[in-house]
Motif scaffolding. Structure first.
Motif, PDB file in Angstrom:
ATOM      1  N   TYR A 179       2.515   4.982  14.736  1.00 51.98           N
ATOM      2  CA  TYR A 179       3.148   5.562  13.550  1.00 51.98           C
ATOM      3  C   TYR A 179       4.475   6.174  13.965  1.00 51.98           C
ATOM      4  O   TYR A 179       4.579   6.783  15.021  1.00 51.98           O
ATOM      5  CB  TYR A 179       2.251   6.632  12.912  1.00 51.98           C
TER       6      TYR A 179
ATOM      7  N   GLY B   6      -1.113  -0.629   1.551  1.00 56.26           N
ATOM      8  CA  GLY B   6       0.335  -0.800   1.662  1.00 56.26           C
ATOM      9  C   GLY B   6       0.940   0.097   2.726  1.00 56.26           C
ATOM     10  O   GLY B   6       0.371   0.294   3.790  1.00 56.26           O
ATOM     11  N   ASP B   7       2.084   0.667   2.386  1.00 53.33           N
ATOM     12  CA  ASP B   7       2.805   1.512   3.336  1.00 53.33           C
ATOM     13  C   ASP B   7       2.595   3.000   3.035  1.00 53.33           C
ATOM     14  O   ASP B   7       3.398   3.842   3.439  1.00 53.33           O
ATOM     15  CB  ASP B   7       4.302   1.160   3.306  1.00 53.33           C
TER      16      ASP B   7
ATOM     17  N   PRO C 277       0.480  -3.130  10.836  1.00 61.55           N
ATOM     18  CA  PRO C 277      -0.645  -2.796   9.954  1.00 61.55           C
ATOM     19  C   PRO C 277      -1.853  -2.242  10.717  1.00 61.55           C
ATOM     20  O   PRO C 277      -2.198  -2.717  11.801  1.00 61.55           O
ATOM     21  CB  PRO C 277      -0.980  -4.131   9.291  1.00 61.55           C
TER      22      PRO C 277
ATOM     23  N   ARG D 161       4.519   5.717   8.147  1.00 62.25           N
ATOM     24  CA  ARG D 161       5.120   4.441   8.519  1.00 62.25           C
ATOM     25  C   ARG D 161       4.486   3.823   9.776  1.00 62.25           C
ATOM     26  O   ARG D 161       4.980   3.985  10.882  1.00 62.25           O
ATOM     27  CB  ARG D 161       6.633   4.585   8.686  1.00 62.25           C
TER      28      ARG D 161
END
Length: 155
Positions: free
Chosen positions: A67, A39-40, A115, A111
């Motif tokens: 990022y 996920g995040d 992906p 963050r």
């Protein structure tokens, strides 16, 4: 005559400035990898830095286009409690090394801009306190990875 004197002065200043190598010129990178979490969730980045210079190098952070934020952290355990604290620098001793590894110093990558999956090669720009930088490629590894993997394991 004034322009010749000025040119000589500027030239000697440039030569004198060039005599002092930056920290990044003496630092080599190996075993650079990222533990990608689902996920995040933030990812951890780990690396071995070898300083071949005569002076210590102070790693002061990093940045990445992949990022939105990269922070230098240290994990520790005391009295059965795990802690993670942000740090300003990690010293790479002269003719020595600093290892950023799980359960120690590491980068927290926050963050992802898109992906990141195992096998991706992610550039991070390492920053040193003298203002110099070094771009290194980090290989993304799965969440259960404990080291750089493959031919890098055990180095």
């Amino acid at each position: 005559m004034k322009s010749i004197t000025l040119s000589l002065l500027l030239g000697s200043l440039l030569c004198a400035g060039g005599a002092h190598a930056t920290a990044a010129e003496h630092v080599r990178v190996s075993h650079a990898w990222i533990r990608v979490l689902p996920g995040d969730l933030p990812a951890g980045a780990y690396v071995t830095l070898q300083n071949d210079g005569d002076q210590p190098a102070a790693l002061s952070g990093a940045s990445s286009t992949r990022y939105t934020d990269v922070m230098l952290h240290h994990s520790s355990t005391a009295g059965g409690m795990s802690r993670m604290t942000m740090v300003d620098t990690v010293t790479v001793p002269a003719h020595g090394q600093a290892v950023l590894a799980p359960a120690g110093y590491h980068f927290m990558l926050m963050r992802a801009t898109k992906p990141v999956k195992p096998g991706d090669s992610i550039p991070l720009t390492l920053k040193f306190s003298d203002g110099s930088t070094l771009v290194a490629r980090f290989i993304a590894r799965p969440a259960n990875a404990i080291d750089a993997g493959g031919e890098h394991a055990g180095h």
